[in-house]
Design a protein around this motif. Structure first.
Motif, PDB file in Angstrom:
ATOM      1  N   THR A   1       3.728   4.099  -1.687  1.00 56.81           N
ATOM      2  CA  THR A   1       4.279   4.742  -2.875  1.00 56.81           C
ATOM      3  C   THR A   1       5.795   4.625  -2.811  1.00 56.81           C
ATOM      4  O   THR A   1       6.419   5.120  -1.857  1.00 56.81           O
ATOM      5  CB  THR A   1       3.895   6.236  -2.935  1.00 56.81           C
ATOM      6  OG1 THR A   1       2.477   6.348  -3.102  1.00 56.81           O
ATOM      7  CG2 THR A   1       4.588   6.928  -4.109  1.00 56.81           C
TER       8      THR A   1
ATOM      9  N   GLY B   1       6.097   9.120   0.460  1.00 59.10           N
ATOM     10  CA  GLY B   1       6.469   7.822  -0.087  1.00 59.10           C
ATOM     11  C   GLY B   1       7.632   7.230   0.678  1.00 59.10           C
ATOM     12  O   GLY B   1       8.111   7.798   1.674  1.00 59.10           O
TER      13      GLY B   1
ATOM     14  N   ASN C   1       0.811  -1.217   0.000  1.00 59.79           N
ATOM     15  CA  ASN C   1       0.000   0.000   0.000  1.00 59.79           C
ATOM     16  C   ASN C   1       0.847   1.271   0.000  1.00 59.79           C
ATOM     17  O   ASN C   1       0.352   2.352   0.316  1.00 59.79           O
ATOM     18  CB  ASN C   1      -0.935   0.010   1.223  1.00 59.79           C
ATOM     19  CG  ASN C   1      -1.962  -1.101   1.170  1.00 59.79           C
ATOM     20  OD1 ASN C   1      -2.554  -1.362   0.121  1.00 59.79           O
ATOM     21  ND2 ASN C   1      -2.167  -1.773   2.302  1.00 59.79           N
TER      22      ASN C   1
ATOM     23  N   THR D   1       4.051  -6.243  -5.139  1.00 59.15           N
ATOM     24  CA  THR D   1       4.398  -4.990  -5.788  1.00 59.15           C
ATOM     25  C   THR D   1       3.960  -3.857  -4.875  1.00 59.15           C
ATOM     26  O   THR D   1       3.499  -4.094  -3.751  1.00 59.15           O
ATOM     27  CB  THR D   1       3.746  -4.865  -7.178  1.00 59.15           C
ATOM     28  OG1 THR D   1       4.259  -3.686  -7.829  1.00 59.15           O
ATOM     29  CG2 THR D   1       2.228  -4.758  -7.061  1.00 59.15           C
TER      30      THR D   1
ATOM     31  N   LYS E   1       1.840   0.015  -4.343  1.00 60.54           N
ATOM     32  CA  LYS E   1       0.623   0.681  -4.800  1.00 60.54           C
ATOM     33  C   LYS E   1       0.924   1.645  -5.930  1.00 60.54           C
ATOM     34  O   LYS E   1       0.175   1.759  -6.902  1.00 60.54           O
ATOM     35  CB  LYS E   1      -0.032   1.425  -3.627  1.00 60.54           C
ATOM     36  CG  LYS E   1      -1.341   2.115  -3.986  1.00 60.54           C
ATOM     37  CD  LYS E   1      -1.943   2.789  -2.757  1.00 60.54           C
ATOM     38  CE  LYS E   1      -3.263   3.483  -3.094  1.00 60.54           C
ATOM     39  NZ  LYS E   1      -3.835   4.138  -1.870  1.00 60.54           N
ATOM     40  N   ARG E   2       2.051   2.345  -5.803  1.00 61.22           N
ATOM     41  CA  ARG E   2       2.433   3.348  -6.806  1.00 61.22           C
ATOM     42  C   ARG E   2       3.943   3.427  -6.886  1.00 61.22           C
ATOM     43  O   ARG E   2       4.635   3.258  -5.876  1.00 61.22           O
ATOM     44  CB  ARG E   2       1.860   4.717  -6.426  1.00 61.22           C
ATOM     45  CG  ARG E   2       2.085   5.806  -7.469  1.00 61.22           C
ATOM     46  CD  ARG E   2       1.593   7.145  -6.961  1.00 61.22           C
ATOM     47  NE  ARG E   2       1.827   8.218  -7.919  1.00 61.22           N
ATOM     48  CZ  ARG E   2       1.843   9.517  -7.617  1.00 61.22           C
ATOM     49  NH1 ARG E   2       1.617   9.889  -6.366  1.00 61.22           N
ATOM     50  NH2 ARG E   2       2.055  10.437  -8.537  1.00 61.22           N
ATOM     51  N   HIS E   3       4.455   3.665  -8.096  1.00 57.73           N
ATOM     52  CA  HIS E   3       5.896   3.780  -8.318  1.00 57.73           C
ATOM     53  C   HIS E   3       6.171   5.143  -8.939  1.00 57.73           C
ATOM     54  O   HIS E   3       5.728   5.424 -10.049  1.00 57.73           O
ATOM     55  CB  HIS E   3       6.381   2.650  -9.238  1.00 57.73           C
ATOM     56  CG  HIS E   3       7.846   2.667  -9.494  1.00 57.73           C
ATOM     57  ND1 HIS E   3       8.439   1.983 -10.534  1.00 57.73           N
ATOM     58  CD2 HIS E   3       8.864   3.298  -8.840  1.00 57.73           C
ATOM     59  CE1 HIS E   3       9.734   2.185 -10.505  1.00 57.73           C
ATOM     60  NE2 HIS E   3      10.023   2.979  -9.503  1.00 57.73           N
ATOM     61  N   ARG E   4       6.933   5.979  -8.235  1.00 56.05           N
ATOM     62  CA  ARG E   4       7.271   7.318  -8.711  1.00 56.05           C
ATOM     63  C   ARG E   4       8.748   7.423  -9.029  1.00 56.05           C
ATOM     64  O   ARG E   4       9.584   6.759  -8.404  1.00 56.05           O
ATOM     65  CB  ARG E   4       6.945   8.380  -7.649  1.00 56.05           C
ATOM     66  CG  ARG E   4       5.482   8.684  -7.452  1.00 56.05           C
ATOM     67  CD  ARG E   4       5.333  10.012  -6.726  1.00 56.05           C
ATOM     68  NE  ARG E   4       5.974  11.086  -7.453  1.00 56.05           N
ATOM     69  CZ  ARG E   4       6.141  12.313  -6.958  1.00 56.05           C
ATOM     70  NH1 ARG E   4       5.743  12.599  -5.726  1.00 56.05           N
ATOM     71  NH2 ARG E   4       6.721  13.256  -7.681  1.00 56.05           N
TER      72      ARG E   4
END
Length: 300
Positions: free
Chosen positions: A191, A237, A189, A215, A217-220
């Motif tokens: 970033t 993050g 969950n 994996t 939740k988000r990849h920046r």
């Protein structure tokens, strides 16, 4: 038989497509170029190019010569540059390619004494996030490659410089900061902030998340290390970075670093060089200074 001029000519024809433009590039007449190639074709017993409308297209023989040209011409240029610098009283140039993006600050500590020791050597650093390090070494675009992921292939030597642990970085008030270590499912969950590198080249994915089928939740992507750490400090993050780098900012930015998994992710930094350059005095001394800088930091 095949001379350097032929390599330059076929490279120009491949790049520009016509004899006219190739002649302009090489500052020669078309007739001189045509005569030279005809003589080469007679010696080889096969054509090296054929007409395709107004353009020239390399034959199979021509393409083989082009492959040779792409390998040899950069070596000619590199050697000539070194010889020119030696003739002018200089020692040469040291072009460093960075595949370890967080290592820039460490590199500065190495470059400073190197410049004092070798005033006749020019230093340039290429820090590109899509950097093809091995190809750059083979193509003579760089002289030393700083990398945590060496590819042990012929013609290149890798010297280990120092070891480090890849750790997860979170804000001091992040819920994960209370854990003793991180498991892959803990990041589902979150970033994840990384440098702009393909996920398969990132240890947090290849060695930690992917094997567990997890994996984020988000990849920046963020290029600057300082901005990345500021984002983590602000709770925007989490990131995976070398422990020694996190320690530098931990107190001022109120960051916490955590072990990834039961055994952690251990990495090494290597300096890669072409075999023929290992004994060049200033390159050998750069390696010595790199190791010495690490040893001094450990003693401190």
């Amino acid at each position: 038989m095949i001379e350097r001029f032929h390599l330059q000519l076929l490279t120009a024809v491949d790049e520009y497509g016509t004899l006219t433009l190739a002649a302009e590039k090489l500052f020669l007449s078309q007739s001189a170029l045509s005569h030279s190639i005809k003589k080469l074709e007679q010696q080889l017993g096969t054509p090296v190019w054929e007409k395709d409308g107004r353009k020239l297209r390399l034959t199979q023989a021509g393409r083989q010569i082009l492959i040779l040209a792409k390998r040899l011409l950069p070596q000619f240029e590199h050697t000539e540059l070194l010889l020119t610098q030696i003739a002018k009283g200089q020692r040469g140039s040291l072009r460093i390619g960075m595949e370890c993006h967080p290592c820039y600050q460490w590199l500065l500590k190495v470059v400073s004494p190197f410049l004092d020791t070798w005033p006749g050597v020019e230093v340039d650093v290429k820090q590109e996030f899509q950097f093809g390090g091995m190809r750059a070494l083979y193509d003579y675009d760089i002289d030393v490659l700083v990398t945590p992921d060496p590819l042990f292939k012929s013609g290149v030597t890798f010297e280990p410089v120092f070891d480090f642990e890849q750790r997860l970085v979170v804000s001091h008030n992040h819920p994960l900061a209370k854990l003793e270590q991180i498991e892959p499912h803990d990041l589902q969950n979150e970033t994840l902030i990384t440098y702009p590198v393909e996920p398969q080249r990132l240890d947090i994915f290849s060695q930690f998340l992917a094997p567990a089928g997890c994996t984020v939740k988000r990849h920046r992507h963020i290029e600057a290390t300082e901005i990345m750490l500021q984002m983590v400090s602000a709770g925007r993050g989490v990131a995976a970075l070398p422990g020694w780098l996190v320690d530098t900012y931990a107190e001022s930015l109120q960051l916490v670093s955590l072990q990834l998994g039961d055994e952690g992710i251990m990495k090494h930094i290597y300096l890669g060089m072409r075999n023929n350059d290992v004994n060049i005095d200033y390159i050998a001394d750069f390696v010595r200074l790199a190791k010495q800088t690490v040893n001094q930091a450990d003693k401190a």
